[in-house]
Motif scaffolding. Structure first.
Motif, PDB file in Angstrom:
ATOM      1  N   UNK A   1      68.154 -83.360  19.011  1.00  0.00           N
ATOM      2  CA  UNK A   1      68.154 -84.774  18.642  1.00  0.00           C
ATOM      3  C   UNK A   1      66.960 -85.139  17.773  1.00  0.00           C
ATOM      4  N   UNK A   2      66.056 -84.189  17.584  1.00  0.00           N
ATOM      5  CA  UNK A   2      64.869 -84.504  16.793  1.00  0.00           C
ATOM      6  C   UNK A   2      64.867 -83.686  15.511  1.00  0.00           C
ATOM      7  N   UNK A   3      63.862 -83.961  14.686  1.00  0.00           N
ATOM      8  CA  UNK A   3      63.706 -83.140  13.496  1.00  0.00           C
ATOM      9  C   UNK A   3      63.413 -81.703  13.925  1.00  0.00           C
ATOM     10  N   UNK A   4      63.811 -80.753  13.102  1.00  0.00           N
ATOM     11  CA  UNK A   4      63.710 -79.349  13.493  1.00  0.00           C
ATOM     12  C   UNK A   4      62.292 -78.834  13.628  1.00  0.00           C
ATOM     13  N   UNK A   5      61.317 -79.682  13.381  1.00  0.00           N
ATOM     14  CA  UNK A   5      59.949 -79.178  13.391  1.00  0.00           C
ATOM     15  C   UNK A   5      59.397 -79.053  14.801  1.00  0.00           C
ATOM     16  N   UNK A   6      60.043 -79.702  15.763  1.00  0.00           N
ATOM     17  CA  UNK A   6      59.470 -79.676  17.095  1.00  0.00           C
ATOM     18  C   UNK A   6      59.903 -78.448  17.869  1.00  0.00           C
ATOM     19  N   UNK A   7      59.135 -78.133  18.879  1.00  0.00           N
ATOM     20  CA  UNK A   7      59.442 -76.981  19.718  1.00  0.00           C
ATOM     21  C   UNK A   7      60.143 -77.474  20.974  1.00  0.00           C
ATOM     22  N   UNK A   8      61.208 -76.810  21.344  1.00  0.00           N
ATOM     23  CA  UNK A   8      61.774 -77.135  22.636  1.00  0.00           C
ATOM     24  C   UNK A   8      60.995 -76.365  23.689  1.00  0.00           C
ATOM     25  N   UNK A   9      61.156 -76.792  24.943  1.00  0.00           N
ATOM     26  CA  UNK A   9      60.351 -76.149  25.972  1.00  0.00           C
ATOM     27  C   UNK A   9      60.757 -74.696  26.159  1.00  0.00           C
ATOM     28  N   UNK A  10      62.040 -74.370  25.938  1.00  0.00           N
ATOM     29  CA  UNK A  10      62.447 -72.978  26.074  1.00  0.00           C
ATOM     30  C   UNK A  10      61.671 -72.105  25.099  1.00  0.00           C
ATOM     31  N   UNK A  11      61.642 -72.531  23.823  1.00  0.00           N
ATOM     32  CA  UNK A  11      60.907 -71.750  22.828  1.00  0.00           C
ATOM     33  C   UNK A  11      59.440 -71.631  23.188  1.00  0.00           C
ATOM     34  N   UNK A  12      58.850 -72.762  23.596  1.00  0.00           N
ATOM     35  CA  UNK A  12      57.421 -72.762  23.888  1.00  0.00           C
ATOM     36  C   UNK A  12      57.111 -71.817  25.033  1.00  0.00           C
ATOM     37  N   UNK A  13      57.920 -71.893  26.092  1.00  0.00           N
ATOM     38  CA  UNK A  13      57.659 -71.048  27.250  1.00  0.00           C
ATOM     39  C   UNK A  13      57.871 -69.574  26.898  1.00  0.00           C
ATOM     40  N   UNK A  14      58.943 -69.292  26.148  1.00  0.00           N
ATOM     41  CA  UNK A  14      59.192 -67.901  25.764  1.00  0.00           C
ATOM     42  C   UNK A  14      58.010 -67.358  24.968  1.00  0.00           C
ATOM     43  N   UNK A  15      57.505 -68.166  24.019  1.00  0.00           N
ATOM     44  CA  UNK A  15      56.393 -67.701  23.210  1.00  0.00           C
ATOM     45  C   UNK A  15      55.153 -67.487  24.074  1.00  0.00           C
ATOM     46  N   UNK A  16      54.902 -68.430  24.970  1.00  0.00           N
ATOM     47  CA  UNK A  16      53.723 -68.307  25.828  1.00  0.00           C
ATOM     48  C   UNK A  16      53.807 -67.038  26.662  1.00  0.00           C
ATOM     49  N   UNK A  17      55.017 -66.727  27.160  1.00  0.00           N
ATOM     50  CA  UNK A  17      55.162 -65.535  27.990  1.00  0.00           C
ATOM     51  C   UNK A  17      54.790 -64.281  27.205  1.00  0.00           C
ATOM     52  N   UNK A  18      55.194 -64.240  25.928  1.00  0.00           N
ATOM     53  CA  UNK A  18      54.857 -63.073  25.113  1.00  0.00           C
ATOM     54  C   UNK A  18      53.339 -62.947  24.990  1.00  0.00           C
ATOM     55  N   UNK A  19      52.683 -64.054  24.612  1.00  0.00           N
ATOM     56  CA  UNK A  19      51.235 -63.975  24.419  1.00  0.00           C
ATOM     57  C   UNK A  19      50.544 -63.607  25.722  1.00  0.00           C
ATOM     58  N   UNK A  20      50.990 -64.234  26.815  1.00  0.00           N
ATOM     59  CA  UNK A  20      50.365 -63.979  28.112  1.00  0.00           C
ATOM     60  C   UNK A  20      50.522 -62.518  28.526  1.00  0.00           C
ATOM     61  N   UNK A  21      51.727 -61.981  28.328  1.00  0.00           N
ATOM     62  CA  UNK A  21      52.009 -60.613  28.766  1.00  0.00           C
ATOM     63  C   UNK A  21      51.089 -59.602  28.103  1.00  0.00           C
ATOM     64  N   UNK A  22      50.933 -59.722  26.794  1.00  0.00           N
ATOM     65  CA  UNK A  22      50.105 -58.737  26.091  1.00  0.00           C
ATOM     66  C   UNK A  22      48.641 -58.856  26.486  1.00  0.00           C
ATOM     67  N   UNK A  23      48.140 -60.095  26.589  1.00  0.00           N
ATOM     68  CA  UNK A  23      46.738 -60.267  26.965  1.00  0.00           C
ATOM     69  C   UNK A  23      46.475 -59.694  28.345  1.00  0.00           C
ATOM     70  N   UNK A  24      47.412 -59.949  29.259  1.00  0.00           N
ATOM     71  CA  UNK A  24      47.192 -59.554  30.642  1.00  0.00           C
ATOM     72  C   UNK A  24      47.182 -58.030  30.784  1.00  0.00           C
ATOM     73  N   UNK A  25      48.190 -57.376  30.205  1.00  0.00           N
ATOM     74  CA  UNK A  25      48.217 -55.918  30.301  1.00  0.00           C
ATOM     75  C   UNK A  25      46.983 -55.323  29.656  1.00  0.00           C
ATOM     76  N   UNK A  26      46.603 -55.873  28.480  1.00  0.00           N
ATOM     77  CA  UNK A  26      45.418 -55.371  27.794  1.00  0.00           C
ATOM     78  C   UNK A  26      44.181 -55.509  28.660  1.00  0.00           C
ATOM     79  N   UNK A  27      44.012 -56.677  29.287  1.00  0.00           N
ATOM     80  CA  UNK A  27      42.811 -56.915  30.080  1.00  0.00           C
ATOM     81  C   UNK A  27      42.758 -55.980  31.282  1.00  0.00           C
TER      82      UNK A  27
END
Lengths: 537, 643
Positions: free
Chosen positions: A369-395
């Motif tokens: 319902x919005x302009x395509x520039x916004x992030x839906x929560x699914x996208x945001x959470x999926x992206x966060x999971x990727x970043x979190x996963x790599x940092x955590x395993x690395x640490x």
């Protein structure tokens, strides 16, 4: 005879889309093969066979996932792509394949971490003979004979299989089965540390007992929900809620109890109590694997169940998630401040991250319902999971190489001055910490930005205010470690950094590279997450 | 090309560079290269050749400027604006600012002044700085200054201009503090830097407001759109630019740094703090004529600033015994004249630039002459220790005398023509302003005669052991050239050449309306000047000059010696309250902010310690918290929805 005929008439052969669920089948197949290897291959050749099998299995599943992703068909006129497979039990859609890909890549570098033999002098970090009591002659004998449990690889494969099934499950029973498949091997793996075995076994037992307890809640929630909707299937549950058939109490209690089971798995407060003890006690390789992959899988399942099955009751459960998110961030950030053990500190940090992800979880539901520039929560959470996963395993991978005579040195005080003795490793670890703190130019910043943006557009700005304030608190305990490493004098006979084999090096390098690249050029992965689209029913 | 409305300022519309004009960027690049080489290689490694390199680059730029100027002369009047884009400097979103150069009638004159006078002063410095161990570095800084100043006058937009603006500020700071081992020099450099900062804020804000208003910072774009902007914005822009000009050109109220800046080596005072940099404010106002022509209020402000400063500087100049400070007061006063003329609009722009050029000649001449005298007197600057030097340093005396005649405005020397024009224009505008310029001319004659008399005439008051000697050729030849220019600079006005030349840039000069014939006014001015000279003779020339400054003097003298209490004002009104304010902030920071932050942090730590105890390690308590959580979640769900 009549009854037999009736049965035969009612039973129709289930229709299984093998190609769609091929990643699952490959992983489970490899796991079974691994069991056979344990039975039939000579002891000295098992390690090599299992590692090769594991790597081939994960890579094969990854290739299969890419094939599936490339062939996802748009579903009707909705935004989602993909289809419901195996008689409605499994949903293979955009988010599913994205999560599969994430879990498999993270698993791949976890396998390398499991297979590391350099650090213990040519043997894996897992117990030589798990059945031998700690401190007995049997144990000593097992270590002198150089025994090792290569069963960890098939166990890990089963767990990965469960993790793949978990976010793809499209009915409550499948979800429960997946939950158990992923959890049971993990309980075992937690107890298999070669060093500090009592701590490890205690962790395994705690994890198992509390896990069983939370599974009880989950099952009871399933029963109540079935009582309300008359079906296990997410689509049917959604229809029932939309239709507002009676029995609100049943539904709400069901939602609540199922939420308890899932929030336990992601480590959200007040169901987080197991996390520090288990993360600390488990072999560090297992901690890395479990912290990254379990969280990805469990958040995937949480997203699907609450967006698809309970999506229509969104306004009923959102306030509850708000409270849990705030509590989780508060507990994670607050308690991490006074931790003295690096693994416990990272455990509380992962609790805080769960809180940040929950912030994104209650964000903007539909982006259409919005302009395509916004992030839906699914996208945001999926992206966060990727970043979190790599940092955590690395640490955690870094934690495995900082050692002294008695194994890993996890007490923070012993890390003082590490930046002076091993500047490269300390620098990499500092970078992971900065990433977790969400400093710009690291993936942690982009991830936080994504979930906070989504939460603000979803109207959850008070939650974001709390999250940002607590990020400040979190920055303290991350930076404290950096200060300790670089601005304190090294302690006498401090830990040394053992040179790991190429496998752990690859794991750390991949984690580091992902953290840099996702911080500087997040575009491609954000696009991938955006292309994953919405869940299907 | 749009046709400008009758009343508005001309539109800047350069044509792309072609032919010899492609060399435009080299004019800046040469001294920039010199500065880079000398400063990057360091003083020690370049000490053998830095002075030669420094002179060569500026001379090279001068030759190119001369060729460009001659070529421009040969072009048709409508084709005398040349633009060159060196490279695309800033290209972010809607903000574009190329590193573009604009060579037109105005910048052509500035190029000749900067590189011409700059060359002479570079050559003079070879001799003046000969015994300084850091001479190479000095030439590096001088080259840096020239490059920055050329960038300032060649930029085709306000951002490039700002780059040059800051560049000359940096070079000025470095050169004022060149003898940094002297605390007075270090303090003076800092003072100049800080005061200039105030002006730079005006420049920066002005540039931003230009972008916000017009969507561009280029002269061409703004001059084309100037008619469409509203008056209030233009007034704000004009006042911001005036603030910038006040800082750089040492105009009241930002005048206080210029007198202290005389701590720098004398060639620096001649080049930067007399001939070129301090006139950048005048350049800015004239270049921005498309702004000031739309705002009478800002123009009036410019005139007021100019009038106040010309008297302010002149009065200070009367009481100073330090020869350089007397000249510095004079510089301030003369720039006041230019500023005033620039504030008169098209009636004065051309004369402001004309006076700027002639002043560049004769003031450089005077400063270098003063430097030559100091050289002879073992770096003593106190005029009370001079006297009867006309025989000891004859070349310096003669050239200085020509500069003296030029500045007080005796025909046919350069200053007469340029100052007279400004006074005429001022009377044409307003009687009060006219009177200010007239009185200023009289005071100028007084203090310059005083300098002349105290330095070259009367009895010897030399310190013991001082044996004045004429400076070497490398110093006197530049003096002679500058003296010639001081004598002949007035030629520029013959046939109204400079007015016509600049008209395409600043607009045509409107007709002058004076109540009396101009010749009458000119005669009145001459009489006032002669009265000034006579007063100087009566008060200074006839009497014995005491070797120490008398302490019992009138209030006016005391005030002038104290720079008309400019520093006292700054200290009392700005510095001390500022100190108080900062002290208060420190207290607030220590007791308020820090206490709050530390308190928050320790309370978090305390909470962390408390909640830690909940993590008992017993699985039974974990299970209990799990159960409690589950009950809470379910109850909360039910309570929110059923209630």
């Amino acid at each position: 005879m009549t009854s037999a005929v009736t049965l035969a008439a009612e039973f129709s052969k289930p229709d299984v889309e093998y190609s769609l669920i091929s990643p699952l089948l490959i992983v489970f197949g490899v796991a079974c093969l691994g069991v056979l290897v344990e039975a039939f291959v000579a002891r000295e050749r098992r390690y090599l066979a299992q590692v090769v099998l594991g790597l081939v299995g994960v890579i094969g599943a990854l290739v299969a996932t890419i094939m599936v992703a490339a062939n996802l068909a748009p579903q009707g006129d909705t935004a989602g792509r993909g289809e419901i497979a195996v008689e409605g039990a499994i949903a293979v859609d955009g988010p599913t394949v994205f999560l599969w890909g994430t879990i498999l890549v993270l698993s791949l570098i976890s396998v390398l971490l499991f297979a590391e033999r350099h650090l213990e002098g040519g043997i894996t970090a897992f117990a030589g003979q798990a059945a031998a009591l700690p401190g007995t002659t049997a144990e000593r004998e097992a270590s002198t004979r150089g025994l090792e449990h290569t069963e960890v690889f098939p166990l890990m494969m089963f767990s990965i299989g469960g993790m793949l099934l978990f976010p793809a499950a499209n009915d409550l029973i499948t979800m429960f089965v997946a939950l158990e498949i992923l959890s049971l091997p993990l309980y075992l793996l937690c107890g298999l540390a070669r060093r500090r075995r009592l701590l490890s076994q205690e962790a395994a037992l705690k994890y198992f007992m509390l896990g069983a307890f939370s599974s009880g809640f989950f099952l009871y929630g399933i029963a109540l929900t079935y009582g309300y909707a008359g079906s296990m299937n997410f689509g049917d549950i959604a229809e029932a809620i939309t239709g507002r058939i009676g029995g609100q109490v049943l539904l709400l209690a069901g939602i609540g109890l199922i939420a308890v089971g899932l929030l336990f798995k992601v480590g959200a407060a007040p169901f987080h109590a197991w996390t520090p003890d288990v993360y600390q006690g488990a072999p560090t390789a297992v901690t890395a694997f479990m912290a990254a992959c379990t969280k990805v899988a469990a958040f995937g399942a949480l997203l699907r169940l609450f967006y698809v099955g309970f999506g229509a009751a969104r306004w009923d459960w959102t306030p509850m998630i708000w409270v849990v998110a705030i509590l989780t961030m508060l507990v994670g950030c607050l308690l991490a401040i006074t931790q003295t053990d690096i693994k416990r500190m990272l455990a509380y940090s992962s609790i805080a991250h769960a809180g940040f992800i929950l912030t994104g979880f209650v964000g903007l539901h539909q982006v259409d319902s919005f302009a395509g520039t916004q992030l839906s929560s699914v996208q945001a959470v999926l992206f966060y999971l990727v970043t979190y996963g790599f940092m955590t395993i690395g640490a955690f991978a870094v934690v495995t190489v900082v050692r002294d005579g008695s194994g890993e040195t996890t007490h923070l005080a012993r890390w003082a001055g590490l930046g002076k003795t091993s500047p490269l490793l300390a620098g990499v670890f500092a970078f992971f910490l900065l990433g977790m703190a969400g400093i710009p130019l690291t993936s942690g910043f982009t991830g936080k930005w994504a979930v906070f943006t989504s939460a603000v557009s979803g109207g959850a700005w008070p939650l974001v205010v709390v999250a940002v304030l607590l990020s400040v608190v979190a920055a303290f305990f991350y930076v404290r470690v950096i200060v300790l490493m670089f601005f304190s004098e090294p302690v006498g006979d401090g830990p040394t950094v053992t040179m790991p084999s190429v496998m752990t090096t690859v794991t750390i390098t991949v984690g580091f590279a992902a953290t840099v690249v996702l911080g500087v050029f997040p575009g491609p992965v954000l696009d991938l997450a955006a292309n994953a689209g919405q869940f299907i029913r | 090309m749009s046709i400008p409305l009758a009343a508005s300022a001309p539109v800047i519309d350069p044509s792309p560079a072609s032919g010899v004009f492609n060399l435009l960027w080299v004019v800046i690049a040469l001294p920039a290269l010199g500065a880079a080489l000398i400063l990057l290689l360091g003083n020690r490694r370049t000490s053998g050749f830095a002075h030669l390199l420094g002179c060569a680059t500026v001379l090279g730029s001068f030759v190119i400027s001369l060729v460009l100027f001659v070529t421009l002369l040969g072009r048709d009047e409508s084709d005398r604006q040349v633009g060159q884009v060196v490279y695309n400097w800033v290209d972010a979103g809607s903000f574009h600012a190329p590193f573009g150069l604009l060579y037109d009638q105005l910048s052509a004159l500035f190029l000749l002044l900067i590189t011409g006078v700059g060359s002479l002063i570079h050559i003079y410095s070879v001799g003046y700085m000969e015994h300084d161990a850091r001479r190479a570095r000095f030439f590096g800084y001088l080259n840096l200054f020239v490059a920055a100043m050329l960038t300032l006058v060649l930029g085709d937009n306000y951002l490039v201009l700002f780059l040059g603006w800051e560049g000359v500020g940096l070079a000025s700071y470095l050169l004022i503090g060149f003898w940094q081992h002297k605390p007075s020099a270090a303090v003076a450099a800092k003072k100049a830097f800080v005061v200039n900062r105030v002006g730079d804020i005006g420049m920066a804000l002005g540039t931003m407001l230009f972008f916000a208003t017009f969507g561009t910072v280029s002269f061409a774009g703004i001059s084309a759109a100037a008619d469409r902007a509203d008056d209030l914005t233009m007034t704000f822009l004009g006042l911001l630019l005036l603030l910038a000009a006040c800082g750089k050109s040492a105009q009241v109220p930002l005048q206080s740094w210029l007198l202290d800046a005389m701590e720098g080596p004398t060639p620096v005072s001649a080049l930067i703090h007399a001939a070129t940099m301090v006139t950048a404010g005048v350049y800015l106002v004239v270049r921005s004529n498309f702004v000031f022509d739309h705002t009478e209020l800002a123009q009036t402000a410019v005139v007021v600033v100019g009038a106040v400063t010309l008297l302010w500087g002149a009065i200070i100049g009367c009481a100073k015994d330090d020869i350089k400070k007397a000249l510095a007061g004079s510089t301030m006063s003369q720039i006041g004249y230019m500023m005033l003329a620039a504030g008169l609009g098209p009636a004065g722009y051309a004369f402001a630039i004309f006076h700027l050029l002639t002043h560049g000649f004769f003031k450089a001449n005077l400063f270098l002459g003063a430097g030559s005298v100091m050289h002879a007197m073992d770096d003593d600057v106190d005029m009370r220790h001079y006297g009867a030097l006309s025989k000891a340093v004859p070349v310096t005396f003669l050239t200085f005398a020509i500069g003296y005649l030029a500045i007080i405005g005796i025909p046919p020397f350069a200053g007469f023509w340029s100052k007279d024009k400004i006074i005429e224009a001022a009377f044409g505008d307003n009687l009060v302003v006219g009177l200010a310029t007239l009185v200023g001319a009289g005071i100028t004659a007084f203090y310059m005669s005083r300098v002349m008399l105290m330095t070259y005439f009367g009895r010897k008051r030399w310190e013991e052991g001082v044996h004045p000697h004429e400076s070497p050729k490398v110093m006197t030849i530049p003096l002679m050239v500058l003296a010639a220019l001081s004598a002949l600079g007035g030629l520029l006005i013959f046939g109204d050449w400079i007015v016509d030349w600049l008209a395409p840039v600043v607009g045509p000069e409107p007709e002058l309306h004076l109540g009396v014939p101009t010749i009458v006014l000119t005669l009145v001015v001459l009489v006032v000047v002669l009265v000034g000279v006579a007063v100087a003779w009566l008060t200074v020339g006839r009497h014995e000059v005491p070797r120490t400054a008398p302490a019992k003097v009138s209030f006016a003298t005391r005030a002038a010696r104290a720079d008309l209490y400019g520093d006292a004002f700054n200290e009392g009104v700005l510095m001390r309250p500022g100190d108080r304010f900062v002290e208060g902030l420190v207290v607030f920071d220590d007791r308020g902010v820090d206490a709050f932050v530390d308190g928050t942090a320790s309370s978090f730590r305390g909470m962390s310690g408390t909640f830690r105890r909940l993590q008992t390690g017993y699985v039974r308590s974990y299970a209990l918290s799990l159960l409690g959580g589950a009950v809470l979640v379910v109850l909360a769900l039910l309570a929110v929805n059923i209630a």
